[in-house]
Every structure is written in structure tokens, then in C-alpha cells.
Design a protein around this motif. Sequence first.
Motif, PDB file in Angstrom:
ATOM      1  N   THR A 582       0.850  -1.200   0.000  1.00  0.00           N
ATOM      2  CA  THR A 582       0.000   0.000   0.000  1.00  0.00           C
ATOM      3  C   THR A 582       0.877   1.238   0.000  1.00  0.00           C
ATOM      4  OG1 THR A 582      -0.102   0.079   2.419  1.00  0.00           O
ATOM      5  CG2 THR A 582      -1.802  -1.223   1.283  1.00  0.00           C
ATOM      6  N   SER A 583       0.235   2.331  -0.364  1.00  0.00           N
ATOM      7  CA  SER A 583       0.911   3.629  -0.310  1.00  0.00           C
ATOM      8  C   SER A 583      -0.144   4.717  -0.189  1.00  0.00           C
ATOM      9  CB  SER A 583       1.761   3.863  -1.569  1.00  0.00           C
ATOM     10  OG  SER A 583       0.940   4.023  -2.703  1.00  0.00           O
ATOM     11  N   THR A 584       0.274   5.857   0.303  1.00  0.00           N
ATOM     12  CA  THR A 584      -0.599   7.030   0.431  1.00  0.00           C
ATOM     13  C   THR A 584       0.047   8.178  -0.309  1.00  0.00           C
ATOM     14  OG1 THR A 584      -1.401   6.285   2.579  1.00  0.00           O
ATOM     15  CG2 THR A 584      -1.741   8.603   2.010  1.00  0.00           C
ATOM     16  N   SER A 585      -0.670   8.714  -1.255  1.00  0.00           N
ATOM     17  CA  SER A 585      -0.181   9.850  -2.044  1.00  0.00           C
ATOM     18  C   SER A 585      -1.120  11.025  -1.840  1.00  0.00           C
ATOM     19  CB  SER A 585      -0.110   9.488  -3.534  1.00  0.00           C
ATOM     20  OG  SER A 585       0.740   8.387  -3.744  1.00  0.00           O
ATOM     21  N   THR A 586      -0.573  12.209  -1.922  1.00  0.00           N
ATOM     22  CA  THR A 586      -1.339  13.426  -1.670  1.00  0.00           C
ATOM     23  C   THR A 586      -1.657  14.110  -2.983  1.00  0.00           C
ATOM     24  OG1 THR A 586      -0.279  13.718   0.472  1.00  0.00           O
ATOM     25  CG2 THR A 586      -1.358  15.640  -0.485  1.00  0.00           C
ATOM     26  N   LEU A 587      -2.913  14.429  -3.162  1.00  0.00           N
ATOM     27  CA  LEU A 587      -3.371  15.177  -4.327  1.00  0.00           C
ATOM     28  C   LEU A 587      -3.631  16.609  -3.905  1.00  0.00           C
ATOM     29  CD1 LEU A 587      -4.307  15.129  -7.319  1.00  0.00           C
ATOM     30  CD2 LEU A 587      -6.608  14.641  -6.482  1.00  0.00           C
ATOM     31  N   THR A 588      -2.934  17.543  -4.576  1.00  0.00           N
ATOM     32  CA  THR A 588      -3.097  18.965  -4.277  1.00  0.00           C
ATOM     33  C   THR A 588      -4.246  19.516  -5.113  1.00  0.00           C
ATOM     34  OG1 THR A 588      -0.746  19.178  -3.806  1.00  0.00           O
ATOM     35  CG2 THR A 588      -1.957  21.207  -4.267  1.00  0.00           C
ATOM     36  N   ILE A 589      -5.217  20.142  -4.444  1.00  0.00           N
ATOM     37  CA  ILE A 589      -6.388  20.696  -5.130  1.00  0.00           C
ATOM     38  C   ILE A 589      -6.419  22.190  -4.853  1.00  0.00           C
ATOM     39  CG2 ILE A 589      -8.887  20.600  -5.395  1.00  0.00           C
ATOM     40  CD1 ILE A 589      -8.809  17.766  -4.290  1.00  0.00           C
ATOM     41  N   ARG A 590      -6.389  22.962  -5.900  1.00  0.00           N
ATOM     42  CA  ARG A 590      -6.392  24.415  -5.779  1.00  0.00           C
ATOM     43  C   ARG A 590      -7.766  24.950  -6.164  1.00  0.00           C
ATOM     44  NH1 ARG A 590      -1.286  26.345  -5.086  1.00  0.00           N
ATOM     45  NH2 ARG A 590       0.419  24.919  -5.641  1.00  0.00           N
ATOM     46  N   VAL A 591      -8.183  25.966  -5.456  1.00  0.00           N
ATOM     47  CA  VAL A 591      -9.439  26.654  -5.760  1.00  0.00           C
ATOM     48  C   VAL A 591      -9.105  27.796  -6.703  1.00  0.00           C
ATOM     49  CG1 VAL A 591     -11.420  27.886  -4.821  1.00  0.00           C
ATOM     50  CG2 VAL A 591     -10.391  26.012  -3.526  1.00  0.00           C
ATOM     51  N   CYS A 592      -9.759  27.823  -7.860  1.00  0.00           N
ATOM     52  CA  CYS A 592      -9.442  28.809  -8.895  1.00  0.00           C
ATOM     53  C   CYS A 592     -10.718  29.464  -9.363  1.00  0.00           C
ATOM     54  CB  CYS A 592      -8.744  28.152 -10.079  1.00  0.00           C
ATOM     55  SG  CYS A 592      -7.216  27.324  -9.647  1.00  0.00           S
ATOM     56  N   SER A 593     -10.509  30.651  -9.908  1.00  0.00           N
ATOM     57  CA  SER A 593     -11.623  31.350 -10.536  1.00  0.00           C
ATOM     58  C   SER A 593     -11.692  30.927 -11.988  1.00  0.00           C
ATOM     59  CB  SER A 593     -11.442  32.866 -10.419  1.00  0.00           C
ATOM     60  OG  SER A 593     -10.238  33.259 -11.056  1.00  0.00           O
ATOM     61  N   CYS A 594     -12.891  30.653 -12.467  1.00  0.00           N
ATOM     62  CA  CYS A 594     -13.075  30.137 -13.822  1.00  0.00           C
ATOM     63  C   CYS A 594     -14.083  30.997 -14.542  1.00  0.00           C
ATOM     64  CB  CYS A 594     -13.562  28.691 -13.780  1.00  0.00           C
ATOM     65  SG  CYS A 594     -12.512  27.591 -12.806  1.00  0.00           S
ATOM     66  N   ASP A 595     -14.045  30.865 -15.891  1.00  0.00           N
ATOM     67  CA  ASP A 595     -15.040  31.584 -16.685  1.00  0.00           C
ATOM     68  C   ASP A 595     -16.313  30.753 -16.732  1.00  0.00           C
ATOM     69  OD1 ASP A 595     -14.437  29.500 -18.343  1.00  0.00           O
ATOM     70  OD2 ASP A 595     -13.289  30.696 -19.784  1.00  0.00           O
ATOM     71  N   VAL A 596     -17.275  31.223 -17.507  1.00  0.00           N
ATOM     72  CA  VAL A 596     -18.578  30.573 -17.534  1.00  0.00           C
ATOM     73  C   VAL A 596     -18.478  29.173 -18.139  1.00  0.00           C
ATOM     74  CG1 VAL A 596     -19.843  32.749 -17.593  1.00  0.00           C
ATOM     75  CG2 VAL A 596     -19.044  31.738 -19.738  1.00  0.00           C
ATOM     76  N   GLU A 597     -17.458  28.946 -18.961  1.00  0.00           N
ATOM     77  CA  GLU A 597     -17.304  27.617 -19.567  1.00  0.00           C
ATOM     78  C   GLU A 597     -16.493  26.666 -18.699  1.00  0.00           C
ATOM     79  OE1 GLU A 597     -15.635  28.191 -23.378  1.00  0.00           O
ATOM     80  OE2 GLU A 597     -17.398  29.195 -24.205  1.00  0.00           O
ATOM     81  N   GLY A 598     -16.045  27.114 -17.560  1.00  0.00           N
ATOM     82  CA  GLY A 598     -15.296  26.270 -16.660  1.00  0.00           C
ATOM     83  C   GLY A 598     -13.802  26.295 -16.878  1.00  0.00           C
ATOM     84  N   ASN A 599     -13.292  27.187 -17.708  1.00  0.00           N
ATOM     85  CA  ASN A 599     -11.861  27.302 -17.934  1.00  0.00           C
ATOM     86  C   ASN A 599     -11.215  28.104 -16.822  1.00  0.00           C
ATOM     87  OD1 ASN A 599     -12.042  25.904 -20.404  1.00  0.00           O
ATOM     88  ND2 ASN A 599     -12.690  27.796 -21.433  1.00  0.00           N
ATOM     89  N   VAL A 600     -10.061  27.611 -16.320  1.00  0.00           N
ATOM     90  CA  VAL A 600      -9.375  28.264 -15.214  1.00  0.00           C
ATOM     91  C   VAL A 600      -8.808  29.597 -15.686  1.00  0.00           C
ATOM     92  CG1 VAL A 600      -7.472  28.089 -13.588  1.00  0.00           C
ATOM     93  CG2 VAL A 600      -8.850  26.079 -14.127  1.00  0.00           C
ATOM     94  N   MET A 601      -9.062  30.645 -14.886  1.00  0.00           N
ATOM     95  CA  MET A 601      -8.518  31.970 -15.201  1.00  0.00           C
ATOM     96  C   MET A 601      -7.351  32.315 -14.284  1.00  0.00           C
ATOM     97  SD  MET A 601     -12.084  34.025 -15.900  1.00  0.00           S
ATOM     98  CE  MET A 601     -11.200  35.549 -16.191  1.00  0.00           C
ATOM     99  N   SER A 602      -7.512  32.131 -13.003  1.00  0.00           N
ATOM    100  CA  SER A 602      -6.425  32.423 -12.070  1.00  0.00           C
ATOM    101  C   SER A 602      -6.703  31.680 -10.778  1.00  0.00           C
ATOM    102  CB  SER A 602      -6.304  33.934 -11.811  1.00  0.00           C
ATOM    103  OG  SER A 602      -7.464  34.415 -11.166  1.00  0.00           O
ATOM    104  N   CYS A 603      -5.597  31.417 -10.048  1.00  0.00           N
ATOM    105  CA  CYS A 603      -5.677  30.773  -8.751  1.00  0.00           C
ATOM    106  C   CYS A 603      -4.951  31.647  -7.748  1.00  0.00           C
ATOM    107  CB  CYS A 603      -5.074  29.373  -8.790  1.00  0.00           C
ATOM    108  SG  CYS A 603      -5.954  28.258  -9.924  1.00  0.00           S
TER     109      CYS A 603
END
Length: 804
Positions: A582-603
Motif C-alpha cells: 500500500t501507499s498514500t499519495s497526496t493530491l493537491t487541489i487548488r481553488v481557482c476562478s473560472c469563466d462561464v465555460e469552466g476554464n481556469v482563469m487564475s488561482c
Amino acid sequence: MGDQHHHHPGGGRPVYNLLLSIGLALLALLSEAQGRMDRAKTEEESGAGLLRRVKRGWVWNQFFVLEEYTGLEPLYIGKLHSDMDLGDGSIKYILSGDGAGTTFTIDDSTGDIHAIKRLDREVQAQYLLRAQAWNRQTDRPLEPESEFIVKIQDINDNEPKFLEGPYQATIPEMSTIGTEVIRMTATDADDPTYGNSARVVYSILQGQPYFSVEPKTGVVRVSLAGMDREVRENYSVIIQAKDMGGQLGGLAGTTVVNITLSDVNDNPPMFDQKLYQMSVPESAPVSSVVGRIRAKDRDIGINAEMRYSIIDGDGRDTFDINTDPTNLFGIITIKKPLNFETKASYTLKIEGANTHVDHRFPDKGPFSHVTIVHVSVEDVDEPPEFSSAAYYIAVPEDTEISTMFMTVSARDPDAANTSIRYSIERNTDLGKYFYIDITSGALMTVLPLDREEFSWHNITVLAMEMNNPRMIGSVSVAVKILDVNDNPPLLTQYFEAFVCESANAGQLIQTVTAVDADDPLGGHHFYYSLALEAANNPNFTLRDNQDNTAWILTRRGGWSQQDQSVYYLPIFISDGEQPVQTSTSTLTIRVCSCDVEGNVMSCNAEAYHLPASLSRGALIAILACIFVLLVMVLLMLSLQSHHKKPYLHDEEDNVHENIVRYDDEGGGEEDTEAFDIAAMWNPREAHLVGKQRQDMLPEIESLSRYVPLASVGGPGCGGGDSNVQGYVLAKLLETDLNPCAPPYDSLQTYAYEGEGSVAESLSSLQSGCSNTDHEYDYLNDWGPRFKKLAEMYGVLEMNNPPMW
């Protein structure tokens, strides 16, 4: 053409000339009589007074003359006479036509014709002449021109000739009587229609009793049976052709017939010896030539060609025999490997037989012969032989060191059977994973095996004779490393996911996959879940898709960068093999501002996408400003480093435990060059000493003048001891106040510690020069090796939001 033998009839040339003269005289008398009869008839007709056409005054038919006249006088042929010739010489006779003037002449007054050259019927058989009578006075012809023929009568003056001789003929040996050898024809130039001059009869002058010739046809035939080419091959036969029917006086010609007997298979083959002795070393490879034998045959060509075979003997399976390209010799070769220790000699019974047998001579056979060949095998010192041509073994990768996993064995094939020593050819085991016992041949591991590094090891084991180190045998050992589940599954890469502030609950934000260095037989089966500490977090959830992938989903909506910009989601992964990893890996999740289509604009942490309205010129300007700032920062750091340069340094600015040594010790108080002892007794006046120390830079003169005397002295300190103690304390205080300046007499530098590590250097040097508080939150990013340090120093404040 061959020699021709000419035989003239008996009597000689005088008799011949006499006969010729008599014949010519008789011919002349006959011609004269004929002329007189013609003239008488003409006179009778003219006396009758009949009115008729006037005929010529002389009649001419033809003359006959024998060839080959050899008299001294011209040969008289005949006489021309005209009735108008009164004998007064007024008539002139003229002769023209074949040979007129050159071969024949005429007396223009008398009309007598003579031959002035030797006549040969074989050159020209007849001549056509023309005669005419002319008036000498008027020079005009008295009568029309008349033709006559002079025929040359043949005599036997040419012998028969064989125009195609000498002749060559070939017949098979052992031909029967009457076998035709050759047919010959002799040619006689004489007239075949006149007498027997051209009638030829053949006879044999040389070649009896072997050959004969038919008298009329000229066919040469065998007259003796059983002629053997091996006894005599060539015969020379002389044949004669004689005219006049072979009678006495005929002329004869001869020719030579060279007759050759061609070979037939009438002799059986025969070996020179009944027993042949041969030897061959046991190390000779298969197909090597042992020797050759030959069954000789008196015949030649295809009749002497042989076919050899081994018909009996204990070496039929070990040796083979083939015919060489000439089909005369038998080549004995090795069919199987030889071993002196197993069998030292072989016996072969070999038969040699003709390939082309002539069934006309069965009584000459049998056309085969048998001999014995004894082959001795010579002993050769051979290298050791392993019990197997190659070895294969499968070893688990978790096999412990020094485990014996197989044993190879070899033996000396020679009769001496010397001891064997084993070794591994090192260029086949460069990593030195294995060891072999020198006497037993037991193979064992020396280093841990890792299938993920090397799944196969192909090593070569050598076996050497103790008494002869040059005798070395080798064998290949293939070691297959079996897989053991000893590697935990890991995320395929270091994932970073993004969630938009407008994301709703249940939205897919990332698909994760794992890799495993192991290779199980049934393939990989990964199981995903959130770590226990994050199993009930209100923000994210994980769904295992049962196909070695998993989805990361949101549990809520209402995300805000202001509340929390980064979440760390621990993912627990296990495989399905035993023992389970077994192993434990960390997934980094950033909260970002997106446009109406869901494309990331800035974090919050980093702008991952540039605004679409940012022009290329503005981007270049920003980069230029950043570059200027970097140059200024580097310049300031360089100046600061130069200002705080260490007191003692070598040429490379790398100080490692430098020791200042004073070579001129022992001078006492009179030694003023070594050390200023006055400074030790009076620290206050140390800076006033005119002569500076040789081993110190002027920058680090004693700073004790800045320390009050009361601070360096103390109760209970008196005399010189208090001065020395005060000086040392002043120096200690000076060092404590300026930690960037290490002691001048010893320095431990750790500038290279941690190079290549994510933690970089752990040295505390120059740490006191920093005016900022040191943060240890980055220890969480260095992985599990720094987990303990992160727990000790990277403690989060109580009011921070949770990681997941």
C-alpha cells in the motif's frame, strides 16, 4: 594427304615408248587411207559431170592420239589436203581453235599436223580445231572453214589415290569378327570407260591378323576376336588400292588407317590392400576426413568410376564414406563425435563397385571388391564436460543472500579424471550477484536480487582442470528472477487538480491512476480510497471505478479562494497481490476562478493562464522589469557577501579546519616577531601597538577596547591571571556579538552539505544574518522522509482551516 606409292607396269619406259610409236604409226596409216578414199570418191563424182553443189575438196572427221608421248620429235597427228592443191605451193593451210599454235602446229604447205607438247588426257581429253585452205596469191579462202576433233586416248598413267587419308577409326574393344571399322574409297584419274585403267582392287599390306579389307568395297573389318584395350590400344593398318583389276602392271596407291580401341567395362575393380590402417584424434570434429581408399580399375572413364559403401563393421554408425569428385576415391569421414575413453578403435568393411556395368560381359565380373579398414582413435587431453549443455533456473527475487539455488557439475572426460575447479566468467556477471563454490560447483547469491532491475541473469560457468589450467570447459546458466510483490502502487504522476469556485457538489475534478513496478501473472488490480484521516471530510470524495482508475468528486459547492485556496487530499492505494503493498499519495487541489465555460482563469497561489487581453508587448515589458529586479538583487547580495568576507580564507574561499602554525616559537620575551605578549597583559593598549600581528588581518584587531574593564575583570581575579582571563572573555563576547565572523583559528564549513537533495543545505551558518522569521511549513512538501520534522516544526495554528 599421305604418301602415295606409284607402281608402273613391268617392261620399263623403253617398251612403253616403242608401243606408243607403233600405235601412232598405225593411226597415221589409217588417217592416210581414209583421206585417199575420200579423194577418190570426190574425183569419181566430179568425172560423172553431174550438176551438183560443189563440196569441199577434203573430208575431215576426227583424229585419235595417245597421251603421254615422250619422243624427241613432234608427234604426228594427221594431214590436211585439199583437192585444189596441185602441189605447186599455191595453197596455204591455216589451223585455228583449241591449242592451235601452242599445242598443235600445221605445215601450211603440206597440211601435216603435229603435236609439239606432251598431251595428258586427265588434263584435257579432246581439242576442237578448225582448218581452212587459202590461196596464197589472192590471200582468199578457197573453201569454207571446217571443224575437226583431236581426241586424246587414255593410257594407264595414274595410280589410285586415297584423297581423305590417312584415316582415323575407333571401335570398342572386344568387338566381334566382322565388325566394320571404316569404309574407304580410292580415286583413279584414268578413264573408267576405256580398259581396266580405273578398275581398283583393295588389299591390306599391314594389320593382319587383326583386320581385313574387302577387295571391291574397301571396307575394313575386324578379323580377330577378343582384342583387349588394356593389352594394346592402337593399331596402324596399311591399305593398298591397285588399278588394272589388281593384275600385273597395274598402278597402286596406299594409305594408313589408325585404329583405336575404345574402353568397355571388362575389368573388375580391385583394392591394393586387404587391410588398411588409419588413425584419427578423438578431438576431430564431425565431418572431418579420416583417410581415403581406392579400388583400382584397369578400365578408364566412366567404366572406372566407383561407388563406395560401408557394408559391415562396428563403425557403421560412427563413420561414413563418400566418393570424391573424380568418382575414383572413397573419402572416409567422421559421422559422430569420437571418445577415446569410450571406444578406442573401429573396424569398417568397405565395398567398392563400378557404377556403370556392361551386361555384355557378365563373365568378366563381379564388378566390385571388398576391403577392411581399421580406424584407431588417438587420445587427446580434453577440457572438462558439464553434465548438461546448458542450465536454467528460476529464483524468486526475495531470495536471501548466500542462498544456494543450484549446483552445476563437470567431469574430466579423459582417463586421468583430474579434479575440477569452478569459477564464473566475470564479464557475464559484472554486478557480482552470484558466487560459485570452487570445488562443488554450488551457485549462490551474493547481492539482493531485484526483478525490476534485472529480470534475467545469463552467466557463464567455467570448469578448469587442476593439472592443466589450459583445459577449460564452459556452460551457460540462465537465471530467471521471479517476481515478488515488493513494490507499492504509486500515483502515475504528482497530480494537481483544480476546482472552480462555481463548482457544484458531485462534480468530477480529477481521474487518478496508479503504476506498480511489479508484474503479477494476473495483471494489476488497484484499490483506491481516501486515507482514514480524510475519509469523512466534507469537501471531496473518491469513487473507485474498479478498472485501476478512481474519480475525485466534490461533496459540496460554494468554493472560495478567500476561505481556503489549497486543499491536500491523501489517497490510499493498495494492490491485489500477496503480500499486499500500500501507499498514500497526496493530491493537491487548488481553488481557482473560472469563466462561464469552466476554464481556469487564475488561482490564489499562481496564475496559470494569462488574460486573453494581455498583449505581447506588455508581456515583454513585464519580463524586462523582472530581469532588472533580479540583477539588482544579485548585485546587492554580491556586495553584502564581499563586505562580510571571512577573516581567514584560502585561494578557493573554502575553509576547512585551517590551523595557524607558528614556526618561530621558543624566542621568549626577546622574540618580538612571533606574538605581541604585551597585548595579553594590557588589553586596553593592544590597539596602540605599532607592530601588527603577522597572522591576522588588520580588520580583526582586538576589540577589547570596546569592552569595559569591569566586564572583563571579576572578583577574585587578580594580577596577570585576571588580565589574560579578561582578554579571552573579551574575544568570546566579540565573537558572540558578530556570529557572521567565525573564529580565525578553526572553521567547519558545511556549504556543500545536502547538495542534490530537496532539503538543500541544513547548515546554520549565516542563518543569524537573516532578519526574517524561519518557516518550516515546506517540510510537508519533502515527502515521508521529513514527516517527523514537519510534525515537530511545521505545526499549524489552531485557527487554520483543515487540509481537506
